[in-house]
Design an enzyme around this catalytic site. Structure first.
Site, PDB file in Angstrom:
ATOM      1  N   ASP A  33       0.854  -1.186   0.000  1.00 52.72           N
ATOM      2  CA  ASP A  33       0.000   0.000   0.000  1.00 52.72           C
ATOM      3  C   ASP A  33       0.897   1.245   0.000  1.00 52.72           C
ATOM      4  O   ASP A  33       1.900   1.316   0.715  1.00 52.72           O
ATOM      5  CB  ASP A  33      -0.913   0.002   1.235  1.00 52.72           C
ATOM      6  N   ILE A  34       0.507   2.243  -0.773  1.00 53.08           N
ATOM      7  CA  ILE A  34       1.316   3.464  -0.891  1.00 53.08           C
ATOM      8  C   ILE A  34       1.288   4.281   0.406  1.00 53.08           C
ATOM      9  O   ILE A  34       2.170   5.113   0.639  1.00 53.08           O
ATOM     10  CB  ILE A  34       0.807   4.302  -2.086  1.00 53.08           C
ATOM     11  N   ASN A  88     -12.675  -3.427   2.657  1.00 56.90           N
ATOM     12  CA  ASN A  88     -13.619  -2.320   2.755  1.00 56.90           C
ATOM     13  C   ASN A  88     -14.589  -2.437   1.580  1.00 56.90           C
ATOM     14  O   ASN A  88     -14.153  -2.570   0.434  1.00 56.90           O
ATOM     15  CB  ASN A  88     -12.882  -0.983   2.707  1.00 56.90           C
ATOM     16  N   GLN A  95     -14.116   2.233   1.285  1.00 56.55           N
ATOM     17  CA  GLN A  95     -13.584   1.798  -0.014  1.00 56.55           C
ATOM     18  C   GLN A  95     -13.413   2.999  -0.933  1.00 56.55           C
ATOM     19  O   GLN A  95     -14.358   3.770  -1.134  1.00 56.55           O
ATOM     20  CB  GLN A  95     -14.521   0.772  -0.671  1.00 56.55           C
ATOM     21  N   SER A  96     -12.191   3.167  -1.461  1.00 62.45           N
ATOM     22  CA  SER A  96     -11.914   4.285  -2.364  1.00 62.45           C
ATOM     23  C   SER A  96     -11.455   3.818  -3.741  1.00 62.45           C
ATOM     24  O   SER A  96     -11.457   4.606  -4.686  1.00 62.45           O
ATOM     25  CB  SER A  96     -10.861   5.212  -1.750  1.00 62.45           C
ATOM     26  N   HIS A 101      -9.896  -5.349  -3.267  1.00 63.30           N
ATOM     27  CA  HIS A 101      -8.565  -5.546  -2.702  1.00 63.30           C
ATOM     28  C   HIS A 101      -8.703  -5.890  -1.229  1.00 63.30           C
ATOM     29  O   HIS A 101      -9.497  -5.296  -0.512  1.00 63.30           O
ATOM     30  CB  HIS A 101      -7.688  -4.291  -2.867  1.00 63.30           C
TER      31      HIS A 101
END
Ligand code: 5GP
Ligand code: ZN
Length: 115
Positions: A33-34, A88, A95-96, A101
């Site tokens: 994850d970034i 999510n 969730q975005s 994922h």
């Protein structure tokens, strides 16, 4: 909902955009994850586009099994096999990115206060 051609994570799968792959199997890939929330924070995604985990489970249960297996593998490598796997689902749940994922979270003792 994003179409696959607009989808960031589909572009990681295709290689059109670069991300460091830390694990993969036939149907899934894993990358960091970034914006990590724990020492271990990897995302596991199916190579094929589905909006959320329920859509994936309904359409391709074997792919969901591959996703969970990959999460377990990454956590075995990096967190002694102890981890939290979070999907999510929907904006209100956080969730975005609308390519399903699983967040593989671990590497420390985790708290429990998601709300
Ligand atoms: P969500 O909020 O949908 O459950 O999770 C989306 C996750 O994707 C977030 O934790 C966010 O940090 C991560 N993310 C968003 N853009 C990128 C990116 O360009 N690269 C990587 N590696 N992760 C990303
Ligand atoms: Zn996608």
């Amino acid at each position: 909902m994003s179409l696959p051609s607009d989808c960031l994570f589909c572009r990681f799968v295709s290689g059109e955009l670069h991300t460091e792959i830390v694990g993969q199997n036939q149907r899934a890939i894993a990358f960091r994850d970034i914006n990590p929330q724990a020492p271990l924070h990897v995302l596991v995604i199916p190579r094929e586009h589905f909006a959320d985990v329920a859509a994936l489970a309904a359409a391709d249960p074997e792919s969901l099994a591959d996703l969970v297996g990959l999460a377990q593998e990454v956590a075995m490598d990096e967190a002694d096999g102890e981890y939290r796997l979070i999907f999510n689902s929907g904006p209100a749940a956080g969730q975005s990115v609308f390519h399903v994922h699983g967040h593989v979270i671990g590497g420390t003792r985790l708290g429990w206060s998601p709300a």
